[in-house]
Design a protein around this motif. Sequence first.
Motif, PDB file in Angstrom:
ATOM      1  N   SER A   1      -5.602   3.627  -2.093  1.00 18.05           N
ATOM      2  CA  SER A   1      -4.727   2.560  -1.641  1.00 18.05           C
ATOM      3  C   SER A   1      -4.663   2.641   0.096  1.00 18.05           C
ATOM      4  O   SER A   1      -4.836   3.819   0.544  1.00 18.05           O
TER       5      SER A   1
ATOM      6  N   SER B   1      -3.385  -1.795  -2.966  1.00 21.35           N
ATOM      7  CA  SER B   1      -3.423  -0.648  -3.750  1.00 21.35           C
ATOM      8  C   SER B   1      -4.391  -1.091  -4.931  1.00 21.35           C
ATOM      9  O   SER B   1      -4.619  -2.261  -5.570  1.00 21.35           O
TER      10      SER B   1
ATOM     11  N   GLY C   1       0.670  -1.378   0.038  1.00 24.53           N
ATOM     12  CA  GLY C   1       0.118   0.043  -0.055  1.00 24.53           C
ATOM     13  C   GLY C   1       0.677   1.258   0.123  1.00 24.53           C
ATOM     14  O   GLY C   1       2.066   1.311   0.031  1.00 24.53           O
TER      15      GLY C   1
ATOM     16  N   GLN D   1       0.347   9.698  -2.029  1.00 27.74           N
ATOM     17  CA  GLN D   1      -0.623   8.910  -3.178  1.00 27.74           C
ATOM     18  C   GLN D   1      -0.415   9.720  -4.459  1.00 27.74           C
ATOM     19  O   GLN D   1      -0.496   9.246  -5.451  1.00 27.74           O
TER      20      GLN D   1
END
Length: 271
Positions: free
Chosen positions: A240, A246, A191, A197
Amino acid sequence: MIILGVLSLLMSGGLILTYRSVSKEMALARLKSDFVSNVSHELRTPLSLIQLYAETLELGRITTQEKKEEYYRIIRKESERLGKLISNILDFSRIEAGRKEYDLRETDIAELVRNTLDTYRYQIEKNGFEFEMSIEQDIPEMRVDREAIARALLNLVNNALKYSADVKFLLVKLYRTNGTVKLEVVDRGIGIPRREQSKIFEKFYRTSDPLVHNTKGSGLGLSLVRHITHAHGGQVEVESTPGKGSKFTLSLPLTATGRIANDLASGAAAS
Ligand code: ADP
């Protein structure tokens, strides 16, 4: 007093702006130097393996056919890895120089995704992954660049393999919804923390996770994926949760005519 106040405000504004642009440049310089060492490392490892196994075969020390086949396989696999890395770097440099062109043609995207995954299936399963593929029926033909879409998909699949630790699971889904075709690549790996992100799509960016640090990578894959998707008039998103996995989703508009997609392709190449 007022003039002095305004002047000092202007000066502090200027100082803040200078500080921000200097730290941005410094961060980019740091990323670039990490990139050079990551890429050199990535190039050197497969090359030394190929050299080692080829020399051993050449010396004729290997007697059993089985061992020989294993060595040939390693040489082929490592050459493929080198090839992929070099294609990524070449694509990246074309994009940076504004010379990347996309060859958009009517394509059966379901067949493209299925074929791309089939050639990769052996590697996925050999890495111990449970692999699921779900491709919806009747997805109409779309104008895409076959090679670019295959490269985007392989970069995502490769990341899922690299960044999964205990639970090795991979799902690739292709379906149609609200005028777009979505391609999802789902893993149950390490993740990505929320604050990182949006950064992972920037060139050279790699997260600070120890597994990422110990895994080979150049930080170029996702920036290519984003460029390719934008050139097709689409977008890429990530959902995620650290420790859970994810999901990367490419959304490609079905209605994008050749004109829109072509304009975007040349616009994106120029930017
Ligand atoms: P690379 O894998 O060569 O480092 P990418 O641009 O493909 O470069 O990915 C950038 C970063 O995003 C990776 O270094 C990793 O930190 C993170 N990342 C990408 N895909 C995943 C994934 N499926 N799971 C966890 N982290 C990921």
